[in-house]
Design a protein around this motif. Structure first.
Motif, PDB file in Angstrom:
ATOM      1  N   ASP A 116       2.354  -7.442  56.270  1.00 34.23           N
ATOM      2  CA  ASP A 116       0.992  -7.554  55.740  1.00 34.23           C
ATOM      3  C   ASP A 116      -0.031  -7.745  56.857  1.00 34.23           C
ATOM      4  N   ASP A 117       0.241  -8.676  57.767  1.00 40.65           N
ATOM      5  CA  ASP A 117      -0.711  -8.979  58.853  1.00 40.65           C
ATOM      6  C   ASP A 117      -0.853  -7.808  59.815  1.00 40.65           C
ATOM      7  N   GLU A 119      -0.178  -4.585  59.374  1.00 35.46           N
ATOM      8  CA  GLU A 119      -0.817  -3.412  58.778  1.00 35.46           C
ATOM      9  C   GLU A 119      -2.330  -3.605  58.695  1.00 35.46           C
ATOM     10  N   THR A 120      -2.775  -4.817  58.408  1.00 25.84           N
ATOM     11  CA  THR A 120      -4.213  -5.109  58.388  1.00 25.84           C
ATOM     12  C   THR A 120      -4.803  -4.934  59.784  1.00 25.84           C
ATOM     13  N   GLU A 121      -4.116  -5.446  60.800  1.00 26.87           N
ATOM     14  CA  GLU A 121      -4.604  -5.326  62.174  1.00 26.87           C
ATOM     15  C   GLU A 121      -4.585  -3.878  62.657  1.00 26.87           C
ATOM     16  N   ALA A 124      -7.586  -2.184  61.209  1.00 23.85           N
ATOM     17  CA  ALA A 124      -8.819  -2.620  61.881  1.00 23.85           C
ATOM     18  C   ALA A 124      -8.951  -1.962  63.254  1.00 23.85           C
TER      19      ALA A 124
END
Length: 134
Positions: A116-117, A119-121, A124
């Protein structure tokens, strides 16, 4: 430290990025050319004795190391992102291997948090590069 931060610290330490004292040689670029610091050159090579999880981890490691071979631009803002994206994708791939094979609930929870973390980064960083025409 959160679980994802702990994992990131372990990755940095194992890759020799925590400082020059941890690098294997002045020519290994922080342990990220040809394999992670502390891993022999054949560490990620398939072995007929490997179980399914090990085969999958090795495949993810090989893919990450190949994908991280990105040319430098001389722009540290761009270079940071273009090199971290494949690094993060490698972390996601390894976390997916953990979800497929691990049985410990803490391992599985950490793997999902990393997915989750990271993929978000990744999103971004990719968006930042796109805004700058990269």
């Amino acid at each position: 430290m959160t679980d994802s931060r702990t994992f990131a610290a372990i990755l940095l330490l194992s890759a020799g990025l925590a400082g020059p004292a941890l690098a294997q040689s002045p020519h290994d670029h922080g342990g990220m050319s040809g394999g992670m610091s502390g891993h022999g050159t054949g560490a990620a090579k398939p072995d007929s004795n490997d179980d399914a999880a090990t085969r999958d981890f090795k495949a993810a490691d090989r893919a990450m190391m190949t994908d991280m071979d990105v040319p430098y631009t001389g722009d540290p803002d761009v270079d940071f992102r273009t090199h971290m994206i494949p690094h993060h994708r490698g972390a996601v791939a390894m976390a997916k291997v953990a979800l497929a094979h691990a049985r410990d609930p803490e391992t599985r929870a950490m793997a999902q948090t990393i997915i989750d973390d990271q993929e978000t980064e990744i999103a971004a960083m990719a968006a930042w590069l796109k805004r700058r025409g990269r």
